[in-house]
Design a protein around this motif. Structure first.
Motif, mmCIF file in Angstrom:
data_model
loop_
_atom_site.group_PDB
_atom_site.id
_atom_site.type_symbol
_atom_site.label_atom_id
_atom_site.label_comp_id
_atom_site.label_asym_id
_atom_site.label_seq_id
_atom_site.Cartn_x
_atom_site.Cartn_y
_atom_site.Cartn_z
ATOM 1 N N MET A 80 -27.329 18.736 -54.447
ATOM 2 C CA MET A 80 -26.333 17.637 -54.716
ATOM 3 C C MET A 80 -26.859 16.429 -53.810
ATOM 4 O O MET A 80 -26.685 15.243 -54.640
ATOM 5 N N MET A 83 -22.728 13.992 -61.463
ATOM 6 C CA MET A 83 -23.044 15.059 -60.796
ATOM 7 C C MET A 83 -22.423 16.312 -61.133
ATOM 8 O O MET A 83 -22.726 17.490 -60.740
ATOM 9 N N ASN A 121 -24.101 19.714 -61.304
ATOM 10 C CA ASN A 121 -24.020 20.425 -59.925
ATOM 11 C C ASN A 121 -22.843 21.088 -59.539
ATOM 12 O O ASN A 121 -21.762 20.487 -59.492
ATOM 13 N N CYS A 150 -20.413 23.379 -56.913
ATOM 14 C CA CYS A 150 -20.263 23.900 -55.722
ATOM 15 C C CYS A 150 -19.018 24.851 -55.741
ATOM 16 O O CYS A 150 -18.203 24.661 -56.056
ATOM 17 N N TYR A 198 -15.793 19.220 -53.979
ATOM 18 C CA TYR A 198 -16.316 18.049 -54.862
ATOM 19 C C TYR A 198 -15.755 16.714 -54.238
ATOM 20 O O TYR A 198 -16.263 15.621 -54.240
#
Lengths: 727, 160
Positions: free
Chosen positions: B107, B130, B133, B135, B140
């Motif tokens: 990140m 982003m 990527n 998570c 977020y």
């Protein structure tokens, strides 16, 4: 934990068929110290001085099993809980700091090293807050009292005028003072460690909290952001090899024939062949994988016939074990019964029956299963990412037929758990390879392996029948759930005649815990069905629920969410193809309510969640920012299960064993989110990492109904239903 | 067959003798012991393995080590300079944008490359950039806030 709830959790843990198992050794690790100007220096353990190389934790039930006071004033605290991103490291640090009257900087928390820490049980069930935190606080408060008494004896004073601050004990009248560290230098200090950990010391009341109740950040956050923290898959040992396991082409497969000669001929490759267990270790993972691939080409397997995802729900229904009434393991009846459901349904003015289908889903933590195993002089040390270090320790001991004292499991702060890492599969595999290789072995599962050979949140088939009386109130409720488990199976609503049953079935996939377990499925069905009943009764969904709710805490979150969301202003006033829905629930003594606004594209069959408001209450809040992060995390994670996630399988293979085929929530999926935390300082603190997830899926399903008039009775909400009904 | 490959990682030149087909990710982690860059999927679908190659965001799990030879590679370890953390790292700390932390290096590097291209991105630009990527803790919201914090700092410097 109540016996019943413990039984539920244990049952769902039992669902994991294989027990196998595998932390950074802090007594040998360099401490990273951060100075004010942002300078990072590494201080070797010896200089940090908190724990001697010969440190021995105290016996179970003593202060020494939980705490160690360094002569430098650093307090080492030990816990068997793990950190998987849920915030336990900060919270347990806060708990100790609060009772010892120090700032969190003075606490070094050792987590999940079976050689050093007490057995605090599996990190699961949202138990850290209601169980481990109080245990740590009791011990720290007892230690505080013992240290105070020690100082008072030295000065021959009573403890009336004693002040404690930042590890210094001061006698206010005479101004004499001594630090914890100085006391630790006394020759009889060992007596402190031998003292029972459960003295009469009182823990700090909520109104006087200085450290608890504060948004303390994660203590090792700088290591994380610098890329310096070693996750289980990052652990380095001298002469370490990298391992890879040969996986069969399907579940339940048996090996028919294999030829390992090509792999054995490869330079610097160790091949382990033990029945159906075949693995390779080499100086890098690429070579290990090459060796396994060579073996895989020669292997023939027998994969048994087994159900595919297409027949999942009919299969679960056909194999549901006949309910034999209360008690007994087969077809056991869990959940409460009240009155007579038969009578209630007969007297009902309106009866409704519906079935809900909930797919298998997976946790998919960012870090797949990983372990580093090292044998040394007959002792096994395994660093691994698991939520159950002591279980993995005993699984390893059992597997190798050695005493558990010869097995050390260390769980470094790990890359995600979500209830998916209760087993130590990688730990056993790494240990098996390491034993033959006679070198440490690092084994990290691939993403495909993690999606296939770990375990899943159980699928569920839920059948509900309910009756409304002439006033539109619930008079009967019959809830039957097949396969997923009894978490969250009971209705929180006031219904005079009710029956709740959970039936086991013959699951085609390995299944186990998940964030809030079966409550994710059960609450989805219950809260969707409540909405259907409200519609039949012609009552607003919020009013319908409130009219059946006596529980003040559940009412409070429902009202708080509805208020923040402006439910009254928005319900019935949304533009075309937009709708609002709500849901609530209680699990693990915490309470959640969720309102959602969605917009629907019937042609494309897409559901977009625009806005979510969740209210959550879990007693006195111990770390507001972390709790908020957990609630947000639950909402967004729950979106995945609500809208897209579904494990597809056939012939014993997972068809979507990767992030392309199994679509988890991303940045672009995040709606506007409002979180309302109700801080009930008058109530005992309970955990908050799970329950917030159970509100989102039903709130969305109910909003879709509001937008379209269409009920989608499945998780994930199948968009094709929208498309079909569309025109 | 092994090749000798020159890698320039975080300003340091190293020669590795290895199979040129090996993923750069593996070489960074296993040969150079730079374990800050993470494995998430091995297929370029999650961004955990993000590094910068010649300043460009790259997925090291699907970049072979030979493709990366003689190019400047920056990993998460290379962002700390003289003991000071990069502003993006500081922003992640200030926003508390870390839960388990496994996605964090990817990140951070993703954000670093965005801010090089667009020093003051709009929220929608951050989200779009982003998005590759992942998570799983689903942190977020705080990650976006961290990027916005750096952007805000940059715009304040600009206007001063």
């Amino acid at each position: 934990m109540s016996d019943k709830r413990l039984a539920e959790e244990l049952f769902e843990l039992e669902q994991c068929q294989s027990g196998s198992g595998a932390g950074l050794d802090l007594s040998r690790r360099g401490f990273v110290q951060l100075l004010g100007a942002g300078l990072v220096i590494t201080v070797s353990h010896g200089q940090a001085g908190s724990l001697g190389v010969n440190f021995q934790p105290g016996k179970r039930g003593t202060i020494g099993s939980r705490l160690h006071i360094g002569q430098d004033g650093i307090i080492t605290v030990m816990t068997g809980k793990v950190e998987v991103g849920q915030g336990s490291r900060a919270q347990i640090t806060q708990a100790a700091a609060e009772e010892l009257r120090v700032s969190v900087d003075r606490i070094r928390l050792i987590m999940a090293d079976t050689d050093l820490v007490p057995d605090d049980g599996t990190t699961a069930g949202s138990r850290t807050t209601p169980s481990t935190v109080p245990a740590v606080r009791r011990t720290a408060a007892t230690a505080r009292q013992v240290l105070t008494d020690m100082a008072c004896r030295r000065w021959n004073v009573s403890d009336k005028d004693i002040e404690l601050q930042e590890g210094t004990i001061t006698h206010k009248t005479t101004k004499r003072s001594v630090t914890y560290g100085e006391l630790a230098k006394s020759t009889d200090f060992d007596k402190v460690y031998e003292h029972s950990d459960d003295g009469n010391a009182t823990v700090t009341s909520v109104s006087e909290w200085q450290v608890l109740g504060v948004s303390v950040p994660r203590p090792n956050r700088r290591d994380i952001v610098a890329g310096a923290h070693r996750f289980p898959s990052d652990i380095q040992r001298p002469e370490m090899l990298y391992g890879k396991i040969l996986r069969p082409p399907g579940f339940g497969a048996s090996l028919v024939s294999i030829d390992i000669s090509e792999a054995k001929a490869m330079k610097n490759v160790v091949v382990v062949h033990d029945g159906d267990f075949i693995g390779c270790a080499a100086s890098n993972s690429f070579s290990a994988a090459k060796a396994v691939k060579a073996i895989s080409k020669t292997a023939t397997w027998d994969v048994p016939d087994q159900p595919s995802g297409k027949e999942l729900f009919s299969y679960l229904k056909d194999h549901a074990q006949i309910d034999q009434g209360r008690g007994g393991r087969r077809g056991r009846s869990s959940g409460k019964s009240k009155g007579s459901v038969e009578y209630g349904l007969k007297s009902a003015k309106r009866v409704l029956s519906e079935t809900y289908e909930v797919a298998y889903i997976q946790h998919a933590p960012m870090e797949p299963r990983a372990a580093v195993a090292q044998w040394e002089n007959g002792k096994l040390t395994v660093w691994t990412g698991t939520q159950a270090p002591n279980r993995v320790q005993s699984d390893l001991a059992d597997f190798f037929g050695i005493d558990s004292k010869l097995v050390r499991v260390i769980v470094p702060d790990t890359g995600g758990g979500f209830g998916g890492k209760h087993t130590g599969d990688a730990a056993v595999e790494a240990a098996r390879l390491a034993r033959v290789a006679d070198k440490p072995v690092s084994l990290r599962w691939s993403r495909e392996e993690e999606f296939t050979w770990a375990y899943f949140r159980p699928a569920a088939l839920i059948e509900i029948q309910a009756g409304l009386d002439g006033n539109g109130s619930l008079i009967a409720w019959d809830f039957k759930e097949i396969n997923a488990g009894s978490s969250g199976i009971n209705s929180p609503y006031e219904i005079p005649n009710a029956r709740t049953r959970y039936l086991r079935s013959d699951p085609p996939l390995r299944q186990g815990s998940y964030r809030c377990l079966a409550a994710t499925a059960n609450n989805f069905a219950r809260e969707s069905f409540m909405d259907e009943l409200a519609a039949i009764a012609g009552t607003d969904p919020l009013a319908f629920r409130l009219s059946h709710l006596k529980d003040t805490r559940l009412r409070a979150v429902l009202e708080a969410a509805a208020k923040k969301f402006r439910w009254d202003k928005r319900k019935g006033k949304t533009p075309a193809d937009t709708g609002v829905g709500l849901a609530c629930g209680t699990e693990k003594d915490s309470f959640v309510a969720c309102c959602a606004e969605v917009s629907v594209d019937r042609n494309r069959g897409t559901i977009t969640v625009r806005n979510v408001c969740e209210a959550f209450e879990c007693g006195a809040v111990q770390n507001p920012d972390n709790l908020r992060a957990q609630v947000q995390g639950c909402i967004i994670m729950g979106l995945g299960a609500a809208l897209r996630e579904e494990i597809r399988f056939e012939k014993g293979r997972i068809l979507n064993a990767g992030f392309a085929g199994y679509q988890v929530p991303r940045f672009q999926d995040v709606p506007d989110i409002d979180v309302v935390l109700l801080d009930r300082q008058d109530l005992p603190s309970v955990g908050g990492g799970e329950t917030p997830i159970i509100g989102i899926a039903p709130a969305i399903a109910n909003a879709v109904f509001d937008a379209t008039g269409i009920r989608i009775r499945s998780m994930p909400l199948s968009a094709s239903v929208l498309k079909k009904a569309g025109k | 067959m092994n090749d000798t490959i020159t890698l320039i990682v975080n300003g340091r030149k190293t020669a590795v003798i290895t199979d040129p087909q090996r993923p750069l990710l593996d070489v960074l982690r296993e040969d150079l012991k730079l374990t800050g860059t993470k494995y998430g999927c091995g297929r370029g679908q999650c961004g955990a393995c993000t590094v910068l190659i010649e300043g460009k965001r790259s997925l090291s799990c699907i970049t072979s080590v030979s493709e990366a030879s003689n190019k400047e590679i920056i990993t998460i370890e290379g962002l700390t300079e003289g003991g000071r953390m990069h502003p993006v790292q500081e922003a992640f700390l200030e926003e508390g944008a870390i839960q388990c932390g496994y996605c964090t290096p990817g990140m951070v590097l993703s954000a670093v490359s965005l801010l090089k291209k667009i020093p003051t991105p709009a929220e929608s630009e951050i989200i779009e950039w982003m998005n590759p990527n992942l998570c799983r803790c689903c942190d977020y919201i705080r990650i976006v806030k961290a990027v916005q914090r750096v952007a805000k700092g940059a715009s304040e410097v600009k206007s001063s």
